[in-house]
Design a protein around this motif. Structure first.
Motif, short mmCIF file in Angstrom:
data_model
loop_
_atom_site.label_atom_id
_atom_site.label_comp_id
_atom_site.label_asym_id
_atom_site.label_seq_id
_atom_site.Cartn_x
_atom_site.Cartn_y
_atom_site.Cartn_z
N THR A 284 53.11 33.80 44.02
CA THR A 284 51.86 33.47 43.33
C THR A 284 51.98 32.19 42.51
O THR A 284 51.07 31.37 42.49
CB THR A 284 51.41 34.63 42.42
OG1 THR A 284 52.48 34.98 41.52
CG2 THR A 284 51.04 35.86 43.24
N LYS A 290 47.30 34.46 45.97
CA LYS A 290 46.99 35.08 44.68
C LYS A 290 47.40 36.55 44.71
O LYS A 290 47.36 37.19 45.77
CB LYS A 290 45.50 34.97 44.37
CG LYS A 290 45.02 33.55 44.17
CD LYS A 290 43.59 33.50 43.68
CE LYS A 290 42.61 33.94 44.73
NZ LYS A 290 41.21 33.77 44.27
N ASN A 292 46.98 40.49 44.17
CA ASN A 292 45.82 41.36 44.32
C ASN A 292 46.25 42.81 44.13
O ASN A 292 46.81 43.43 45.04
CB ASN A 292 45.19 41.17 45.71
CG ASN A 292 43.92 41.98 45.88
OD1 ASN A 292 43.31 42.41 44.90
ND2 ASN A 292 43.53 42.21 47.12
N ASN A 293 46.04 43.33 42.92
CA ASN A 293 46.38 44.71 42.58
C ASN A 293 47.87 45.03 42.80
O ASN A 293 48.21 46.11 43.26
CB ASN A 293 45.51 45.70 43.36
CG ASN A 293 44.11 45.78 42.82
OD1 ASN A 293 43.90 45.71 41.60
ND2 ASN A 293 43.14 45.90 43.70
N SER A 311 46.14 41.16 39.17
CA SER A 311 45.54 40.17 40.08
C SER A 311 45.66 38.82 39.38
O SER A 311 45.85 38.77 38.16
CB SER A 311 44.08 40.50 40.37
OG SER A 311 43.97 41.74 41.06
N SER A 324 46.64 35.78 34.81
CA SER A 324 46.82 37.10 35.40
C SER A 324 45.92 38.09 34.69
O SER A 324 45.79 38.06 33.47
CB SER A 324 48.28 37.54 35.26
OG SER A 324 49.14 36.64 35.92
#
Length: 396
Positions: A284, A290, A292-293, A311, A324
């Motif tokens: 990231t 990116k 994501n969870n 995320s 974040s």
């Protein structure tokens, strides 16, 4: 003295004034007696205007760098502008968010008695487009100078103008990226059309002050959103440190912002989550994708661990920073683990008994082996299985 250098204002034929610089020397005879003076005179109005512009903008920049609310900074700026050129009063008008009217945001005057007049004219603190001097500036998007006749004919707050003994008004539009956001109005006891030095420096504030006001307002709004957000928000740099965290993150883990930003993020992670978290971080922070969870565990100050689902934003800035956004999922994660354990216990195991006369044996399913804590089916016979049962239940 044999020479001098002075600056002063010189009245021109049209009664306006220009700033001039005079340099003169005295010529003396052999006995030291003055016999002649030679002088040079030049118009330095343009240089003077630039000098004043720089000075005013530098001071405004200092105001905006102070750790104050926008409201307080704007008040300081109005006071400064009023005093700098000895204006009777200065006003700041800003468009509302819906762009339906322009409202008096801040004002300053050197006469405390005038404050009562402002209170009396409260009904004229909001105008629509093309109404009043601020509204006309909004409509035309250019500066305006009103002399005494214009004030008498068009100025809504006649009582205020009379009490201040205003001779002229200067209205300056304010822009942010060429979008009109408001206007400045200067009240003068002099005819401003006769003195460009009192006009030009303030026209330069049109874009500079407008963009600074908008920037500060956006900064304050973003800070307020950051600090008051119920979910976790953090900014991380390319060196593995949080550079800024919001109060929700501090409250969840029990650390101060200083404690969370002075250690690498890995310092707070559960040991079992280190490897996968570092892989996620590298991908990231490099901009490959990116988050994501992504879920991992953070240690609280009292030693417990909290599950957080993260995320992230796109990377930004020179240091590849990333925002974040986290949610505390501890309760739901622990419930899921509990459900999984319960489901395992609720599973039904099966077994088969092969009655081969030569080598009778049992086949046990994985659930039965887990219940009996056996690793293999080998050498399992009836006698061994009966030994697992309670002695008084064996006859059953």
């Amino acid at each position: 003295a044999n020479q001098w250098n002075k600056e002063f204002r010189f009245r021109k034929s049209d009664n306006s004034y220009a700033y001039v610089e005079e340099t003169a020397i005295i010529i003396r005879d052999s006995k030291g007696i003055p016999i002649k003076m030679i002088g040079l005179l030049r118009d330095i109005s343009a240089r003077k205007i630039i000098s004043i512009q720089i000075k005013i903008q530098n001071q405004i920049s200092i105001f905006f760098k102070e750790e104050k609310k926008t409201e307080d900074i704007l008040e300081d700026i109005m006071q400064y502008l009023t005093k700098y050129d000895n204006f009777l009063a200065t006003e700041l008008w800003l468009l509302n968010s819906c762009k339906t009217n322009i409202t008096l945001k801040k004002w300053a005057t050197q006469n405390d008695n005038i404050k009562k007049s402002y209170e009396k004219t409260y009904n004229f603190s909001r105008f629509t487009e093309n109404q009043g001097l601020p509204g006309i500036i909004w409509k035309e998007k250019k500066h305006k100078i009103w002399k005494k006749e214009d004030i008498n004919n068009y100025f809504f707050r006649k009582e205020l103008a009379d009490e201040l003994e205003v001779k002229s008004l200067l209205g300056v539009p304010l822009f942010n990226n060429n979008d009109f956001i408001g206007s400045l109005v200067f009240f003068s006891k002099d005819d401003l059309t006769l003195d460009q030095i009192k006009i030009e420096p303030y026209l330069s504030l049109s874009h500079y002050l407008g963009s600074e006001i908008k920037r500060k307002m956006n900064e304050e709004m973003n800070t307020l959103m950051f600090e008051s957000a119920p979910d976790i928000i953090a900014m991380t740099n390319a060196y593995g440190h949080f550079t800024k965290v919001n109060q929700a993150f501090c409250d969840l883990l029990g650390y101060t912002e200083e404690e969370l930003t002075s250690n690498p993020y890995t310092y707070f992670l559960h040991p079992d989550d280190l490897k996968k978290s570092e892989v996620e971080y590298i991908e990231t922070i490099s901009g490959s994708r990116k988050a994501n969870n992504f879920a991992n565990r953070y240690r609280t100050k009292n030693g417990d661990y909290k599950w957080i689902a993260w995320s992230s934003s796109e990377i930004f800035g020179d240091e590849n920073n990333v925002f974040s956004y986290g949610r505390n999922i501890t309760e739901i994660t622990e419930l899921q683990h509990l459900f999984q354990e319960t489901a395992k216990l609720a599973e039904i195991g099966s077994w088969e008994y092969h009655t081969n006369n030569q080598s009778p044996h049992f086949y046990l399913s994985s659930v039965v082996k887990e219940i009996l804590e056996l690793e293999t089916n080998e050498n399992i016979n009836l006698e061994i299985l009966l030994n697992f049962t309670y002695e008084k239940d064996r006859k059953k």
